[in-house]
Structure formats: structure tokens, C-alpha cells
Design a protein around this motif. Structure first.
Motif, PDB file in Angstrom:
ATOM      1  N   PRO A   1      15.854 -19.807 -20.409  1.00  0.00           N
ATOM      2  CA  PRO A   1      14.839 -18.750 -20.482  1.00  0.00           C
ATOM      3  C   PRO A   1      15.426 -17.356 -20.284  1.00  0.00           C
ATOM      4  O   PRO A   1      14.940 -16.382 -20.859  1.00  0.00           O
ATOM      5  CB  PRO A   1      13.872 -19.104 -19.339  1.00  0.00           C
ATOM      6  CG  PRO A   1      14.115 -20.534 -19.055  1.00  0.00           C
ATOM      7  CD  PRO A   1      15.560 -20.764 -19.335  1.00  0.00           C
TER       8      PRO A   1
ATOM      9  N   VAL B   1      16.859 -16.306 -23.587  1.00  0.00           N
ATOM     10  CA  VAL B   1      15.746 -16.014 -24.493  1.00  0.00           C
ATOM     11  C   VAL B   1      15.113 -14.678 -24.138  1.00  0.00           C
ATOM     12  O   VAL B   1      14.772 -13.878 -25.022  1.00  0.00           O
ATOM     13  CB  VAL B   1      14.702 -17.146 -24.432  1.00  0.00           C
ATOM     14  CG1 VAL B   1      13.447 -16.769 -25.222  1.00  0.00           C
ATOM     15  CG2 VAL B   1      15.290 -18.437 -24.977  1.00  0.00           C
TER      16      VAL B   1
ATOM     17  N   VAL C   1       3.317 -23.167 -21.437  1.00  0.00           N
ATOM     18  CA  VAL C   1       4.683 -23.298 -20.916  1.00  0.00           C
ATOM     19  C   VAL C   1       4.679 -24.026 -19.584  1.00  0.00           C
ATOM     20  O   VAL C   1       5.494 -24.934 -19.339  1.00  0.00           O
ATOM     21  CB  VAL C   1       5.342 -21.909 -20.770  1.00  0.00           C
ATOM     22  CG1 VAL C   1       6.623 -21.990 -19.943  1.00  0.00           C
ATOM     23  CG2 VAL C   1       5.652 -21.327 -22.145  1.00  0.00           C
TER      24      VAL C   1
ATOM     25  N   ILE D   1      10.286 -16.203 -19.605  1.00  0.00           N
ATOM     26  CA  ILE D   1       9.639 -16.330 -20.908  1.00  0.00           C
ATOM     27  C   ILE D   1       8.516 -15.304 -21.045  1.00  0.00           C
ATOM     28  O   ILE D   1       8.328 -14.697 -22.111  1.00  0.00           O
ATOM     29  CB  ILE D   1       9.121 -17.758 -21.109  1.00  0.00           C
ATOM     30  CG1 ILE D   1      10.301 -18.726 -21.267  1.00  0.00           C
ATOM     31  CG2 ILE D   1       8.202 -17.842 -22.324  1.00  0.00           C
ATOM     32  CD1 ILE D   1       9.907 -20.171 -21.422  1.00  0.00           C
TER      33      ILE D   1
ATOM     34  N   SER E   1      10.227 -12.063 -21.881  1.00  0.00           N
ATOM     35  CA  SER E   1      10.813 -12.004 -23.225  1.00  0.00           C
ATOM     36  C   SER E   1       9.741 -11.860 -24.290  1.00  0.00           C
ATOM     37  O   SER E   1       9.877 -11.075 -25.235  1.00  0.00           O
ATOM     38  CB  SER E   1      11.646 -13.264 -23.489  1.00  0.00           C
ATOM     39  OG  SER E   1      10.817 -14.416 -23.496  1.00  0.00           O
TER      40      SER E   1
END
Length: 505
Positions: free
Chosen positions: A75, A78, A209, A227, A230
Motif C-alpha cells: 500500500p 501504491v 478494502v 490506500i 493514494s
């Protein structure tokens, strides 16, 4: 099994037979709300454990190092690529007609991204804690939490959208000395629409998630906040660009859509607040969750001031500033989320202000983050070790997409990595003190710690990065090369940083 049961704690759900009127007090605090319906310890453990496996059962003392690292690494990478992508997207949309005509949108971008990012990461932290404490295992509990949290971020997102637009108008007036009424309406409508849609979409993504993490036996504290960061920047910037462009084109012909949209979202504020108030877990945040976000915006403005002063003096610093700030904020958000869950588990269901069988002190020396017997030290070490490879990858990506215009030298990369390590180390230490102090004062860190820490990350990121550029300039060393040879230099640094540093000098 007895030792394992002692760490499985949770904040209990209220009795549905208790009328809401019992909770309506103008002076109620987070601690009062948490203690509204506390079970006995035996009932608490029985209700918590009856649903089976709990992800947080693998605490930091038992969680395998390789598993912990992999859960955070993916993560984190990402999230970094999401920040780089947001920067590339901004480079593209800045030439759109609406951005050229309405300059205040550029002022709106950092304020809206920062405020929305804090909302998404606090949402991820709250849901991660709830999932780790078996509060989303039954359909009824999950629906109540999901509806309450989505309503809460919808209410906060709309208010934040108006606030970000107001900030853009005021700062635009300070630089130009005038206010355009059409620009004000465009900023307000596009900002609120972006915040509302992004809050709903990203909220649903966070729910998926976290539920998927539970199914895959992955600790959501390790993956949810990165996440959220991002996806938040990229989604919010894309929506802002699209909505502002559509509304600007509509404003040239029809003038009814923007006022109707603004009126609609004003009506949505009390409606979403009412749904959030009905949920026990979000009721306290509805009253106390505003000050951290607003104060964080003021702290972040300090980092913006440093950047504003440094951009004119140092070539290329603006390209690396978002990555420096974002990486530090993402890493410390993971630590804050894990610490908050840990304290919730240790509180025996009584919430902030109550700690059972907790031996750690609130104030600790700085070396505590890398050398101590605490359960959080190993996570701090993993997060610090991720700084160097992560930043190397992100800087290389920036260099690649900039086509050689900002190709760093080896000595610059070394100074940049030192600045990044200093930033993350300070953030982790402040996180350790802040989360424990908030808990001792009866404040839930899930709702308050992350906005302060990410804002401090912006301030420290600007300061340390500016210091790195200043040192290089004072030593008459070059930050960038004219040719695109940096990828080869980066490989040499990755294999032997010290040798490359000596040779570049």
C-alpha cells in the motif's frame, strides 16, 4: 488462551432499547459517549470472542516481521505512485481553459486535497479499529457503522468543500485585490461537488478494502490509511478538474445550475449530520472531529509558506515537495492507526481515558522509536526502513516522467534521503507521544491524531527539504544534471551509497 483473551478488547455497542434522549447533552464528551453502556469485563470478553478470529489477535509482538513489512510495503508503494500520478495529472490540467481563466483553482487544490485527505485517513483509521475489534462481523453492526461513517464524511466533506472554496477566494483576493462573483460561485460549487462525490466513493472503497482485508487475514491498520491517501489525492484532483471544467462551460450559457447545486448541498448538511448522529460510533466525532481538521489546515499552511519562499530560490524543489510530504504523512498514519487500535484493545471496552494493564509511559525519550521493549518499536523500524527504497523509487519515477528536466545528482539524492529520514523519525516520535497523550485526556486518536500528524509532516517536509537544498547551495554542489544519467547513478547508490557519495564529491 487466557493471555490472548486479555488483549482482545472493544468498545461495546449501545443497547438499542435505550432511547437516544439519554445521550443528548450539550456537555457530553467522547469519554461520556464511550461509557454510555459499558458491559462488565467478563461479558465484554465473551461477546468479543464469540465471533471467532480477530485480526488484531496478531499483535505487534506476535505479527511476523516479513508479514508486517509486506502488508505495509505494497500500500505504501501504491500510495506513492498515487501521489506521483496526481502531480502528473495537475501538470496536464493546468493548461485547461478553466484553470487558465480562474486562477483561484490553483489555490483551491492544496487546501482541498489536504482537508479531504485527512477525512479519508481518519475514516480508514476508525473503520480499521472497528474491524479489528469484531464490530463489523454481524450484518446489523456493519450496516450501522458503514451508514454512520459514510454520513459523517459526507457532512464533513460538504463543509470542508465550502471552507476550501472560501480559503481560495480569500487568498486570491489577497494576491489580486479583487473578488469576481462568478469565480466565487464556480469555486464553491466545484469544490463542494468534488468533496461530496469523493467522500462517498472513497468511503465505499475504504469499506471494501477493510472487509476484504479481514477476509484475507490482513491487518487493515497496515493497508487502509495508505490506500486512502493514494486514492484520495488522485480522485479528488480528477473530480475537481472535471467538475470545474463542466460548470465553467455551463456558466458561460446557463446560470441556474451552480446556484441550485449550492442550495442542494446546503440542505444535505443537516440531513447527513442526522444520520451520523444516529450511530453511536460517529456521534462524538460529529461534535469533536472538526477542530483537528481545521487546525491541521493552519499547520499545513506553514509548510506552504516555506514552499512559497523556497520555490523562487531553489530550482526543482516544487517537484519533490508533494512526495516528501505525502510519504511522511502516509507512514506516520499507519503507526497512529495501529497505536489507536492497540489502546482500544487495552481499554477493556471503556474507550479513551481508560487504560488497563498498560505499562508504557506517555512521554518517552526519542530513541524509544528504534530501541525499546514496546510493541510499537518494531513497526517504527519497519516504517523507517521503507523510507529509503520508497523515496528512491518515487524520485526515479519523477525523473522519468520529467524527461530529464529534473534529473537528480547522486549527492542530491543522498541529502534528500537524509531529509526524508529526519522527517519520518520526528513524526514517529511525535506520534508516540501524541496518541498516548490524547488517549490519557479522553480523546480518541482515531479521530484527531492523523490530521495533526499529516499537517506536521507537511511542515517538516518543507523545512527539511528546504534545508537540504540550502546546504547543497552553500557547498556549491549541483542538485540536478543536464543529461538524463541519473538512473545509472541510482543503481550505484542502491548498491553502495557511501562509495557513490565519495566519488560524486
Amino acid at each position: 488462551m487466557g493471555q490472548q483473551q486479555s488483549i482482545y478488547q472493544s468498545v461495546p455497542q449501545p443497547d438499542p432499547n435505550i432511547p437516544l434522549d439519554l445521550f443528548v447533552e450539550t456537555s457530553e464528551s467522547e469519554e461520556d459517549i464511550y461509557n454510555a453502556d459499558v458491559e462488565s469485563e467478563d461479558e465484554f470478553k465473551e461477546n468479543l470472542l464469540k465471533n471467532g478470529n480477530i485480526m488484531i489477535g496478531e499483535t505487534e509482538t506476535k505479527e511476523k516481521l516479513w508479514k508486517l513489512t509486506l502488508q505495509i510495503l505494497f500500500p505504501f508503494l501504491v500510495a506513492g505512485l498515487g501521489m506521483v500520478s496526481a502531480g502528473i495529472l495537475l501538470d496536464v490540467v493546468q493548461h485547461w481553459p478553466v484553470f487558465v481563466t480562474v486562477n483561484e483553482i490553483f489555490i483551491l487544490v492544496p487546501a482541498l486535497l489536504g482537508l479531504k485527505g485527512n477525512l479519508e485517513m481518519t475514516l480508514a483509521s476508525r473503520l480499521s479499529t472497528a474491524a479489528n475489534m469484531n464490530k463489523m462481523d454481524t450484518r446489523a453492526d456493519a450496516i450501522s457503522l458503514i451508514v454512520g461513517n459514510l454520513s459523517l464524511v459526507q457532512c464533513q466533506g460538504i463543509v470542508i468543500g465550502f471552507l476550501a472554496a472560501f480559503t481560495g477566494v480569500i487568498m486570491g483576493w489577497a494576491t489580486t485585490g479583487k473578488i469576481d462573483g462568478d469565480h466565487v460561485l464556480l469555486l464553491a460549487s466545484s469544490s463542494v461537488c468534488t468533496a461530496s462525490i469523493a467522500s462517498f466513493v472513497l468511503g465505499l472503497v475504504m469499506v471494501l478494502v477493510i472487509l476484504l482485508s479481514r477476509k484475507c487475514n490482513v491487518n487493515p491498520d497496515n493497508v487502509a490509511t495508505p490506500i486512502a491517501a493514494s486514492l484520495g489525492d488522485l480522485t479528488t484532483l480528477g473530480l475537481l478538474s472535471w467538475t470545474s471544467s463542466v460548470l465553467w462551460e455551463d456558466q458561460q450559457s446557463d446560470r441556474w445550475l451552480i446556484p441550485v447545486m449550492i442550495a442542494f448541498y446546503i440542505i444535505m448538511i443537516p440531513i447527513s449530520a442526522a444520520f451520523a448522529y444516529r450511530c453511536q460510533e460517529t456521534r462524538a466525532v460529529l461534535f469533536s472531529g472538526w477542530s483537528p481538521v481545521l487546525i491541521a489546515m493552519l499547520i499545513s499552511s506553514g509548510g506552504g509558506l516555506i514552499l512559497d519562499l523556497a520555490v523562487d530560490k531553489f530550482k526543482g524543489i516544487a517537484v519533490f515537495q508533494p512526495v516528501m510530504n505525502g510519504v511522511g504523512g502516509n507512514l506516520v498514519a499507519v503507526q497512529a492507526s495501529r497505536m489507536s487500535t492497540y489502546l482500544h484493545l487495552k481499554s477493556e471496552g471503556r474507550g479513551p481515558g481508560h487504560i488497563s494493564s498498560l505499562k508504557e509511559a506517555t512521554c518517552v525519550p526519542p530513541w524509544n522509536i528504534i530501541y525499546s521493549n514496546e510493541e510499537h518499536t518494531r513497526t517504527s523500524l519497519v516504517l523507517l526502513l521503507l523510507v529509503i527504497p520508497g523515496h528512491c523509487a518515487f524520485v526515479y519515477t519523477i525523473s522519468f516522467f520529467e524527461a530529464g528536466h529534473t534529473t537528480p545528482t547522486a549527492i542530491f539524492l543522498v541529502m534528500y534521503l537524509v531529509a526524508a529520514l529526519c522527517q519520518v523519525a520526528v513524526l514517529l516520535y511525535v506520534c508516540r507521544i501524541m496518541v498516548y497523550k490524547m488517549w490519557a485526556l479522553g480523546i480518541d486518536p482515531d479521530n484527531s491524531a492523523i490530521p495533526y500528524l499529516t499537517a506536521l509532516g507537511d511542515l517538516l517536509g518543507g523545512a527539511f527539504l528546504g534545508a537540504a537544498f540550502w546546504i547543497l547551495e552553500s557547498l556549491h554542489l549541483h542538485e540536478f544534471t543536464e543529461t538524463n544519467t541519473w538512473p545509472n547513478d541510482s543503481i550505484m547508490i542502491a548498491s553502495n551509497i557511501s562509495t557513490t557519495t565519495i566519488s560524486s564529491n
